[in-house]
Design an enzyme around this catalytic site. Structure first.
Site, PDB file in Angstrom:
ATOM      1  CG  HIS A  56     -46.289  -7.137   3.782  1.00 27.52           C
ATOM      2  ND1 HIS A  56     -46.301  -7.207   2.398  1.00 27.52           N
ATOM      3  CD2 HIS A  56     -47.425  -6.492   4.126  1.00 27.52           C
ATOM      4  CE1 HIS A  56     -47.403  -6.636   1.930  1.00 27.52           C
ATOM      5  NE2 HIS A  56     -48.096  -6.194   2.972  1.00 27.52           N
ATOM      6  CD  GLU A  58     -42.353 -10.755   2.278  1.00 23.41           C
ATOM      7  OE1 GLU A  58     -42.684 -11.167   1.147  1.00 23.41           O
ATOM      8  OE2 GLU A  58     -43.196 -10.324   3.110  1.00 23.41           O
ATOM      9  CB  CYS A  86     -45.888  -7.184  -2.302  1.00 22.17           C
ATOM     10  SG  CYS A  86     -45.297  -6.266  -0.859  1.00 22.17           S
ATOM     11  CB  CYS A  89     -41.615  -7.191   0.615  1.00 24.04           C
ATOM     12  SG  CYS A  89     -42.894  -7.073   1.901  1.00 24.04           S
TER      13      CYS A  89
END
Length: 157
Positions: A56, A58, A86, A89
């Protein structure tokens, strides 16, 4: 609290990171970690490109920032992200002791900064993250809508 000109400039760069994700068929989400006015980590989604469910935006930005600092604590840092994080993260932000998150668009399906759950302010965790939301929310949301419209038109999703 109004956003600063620096916040706007950094979020614009996160939006550019999101475009880089879309260029290789990943969901357009971008992130930056900033410390003392300097970008020390950046990332955009690479789940499809890398075949990695943890890639991801992040997570990549956090990893790069920790490497730049030479330690895992992201004290005195701000993470800018184009979509609400999410659970994975948000958990990484808590574990990294990140003091501040600025994100653009809400994620009503998987958001862990207040939409679905609020992991960043969970009373049983040993750290909380100050969250500011909505900076360029419509631009970020439109990036996502356009990406999924294109995929549907191409019959891919």
């Amino acid at each position: 609290m109004p956003f600063s000109d620096d916040d706007a400039a950094f979020m614009r760069q996160a939006l550019a990171e999101a475009e880089a994700a879309a260029a290789h068929a990943d969901v357009p989400i971008g992130a930056l970690v900033v410390r003392q006015g300097q970008i020390i980590g950046r990332g955009h989604n690479r789940r499809e490109a890398d075949g990695d469910p943890t890639a991801h935006a992040e997570m990549l930005a956090i990893r790069q920032a920790a490497q730049a600092l030479g330690h895992w604590r992201l004290e005195d840092c701000t993470l800018y992200c184009t979509l609400e994080p999410c659970c994975m993260c948000a958990g990484a932000m808590v574990l990294a002791r990140l003091p501040r998150l600025v994100y653009a668009a809400l994620d009503p399906k998987a958001g862990a900064a207040g939409s679905v759950v609020d992991l960043l302010h969970h009373p049983q965790l040993n750290h909380t993250v100050h969250v500011e939301r909505g900076l360029f929310a419509e631009e970020a949301a439109e990036q996502l809508r356009a990406f999924f419209r294109r995929l549907r038109a191409e019959g891919q999703r």
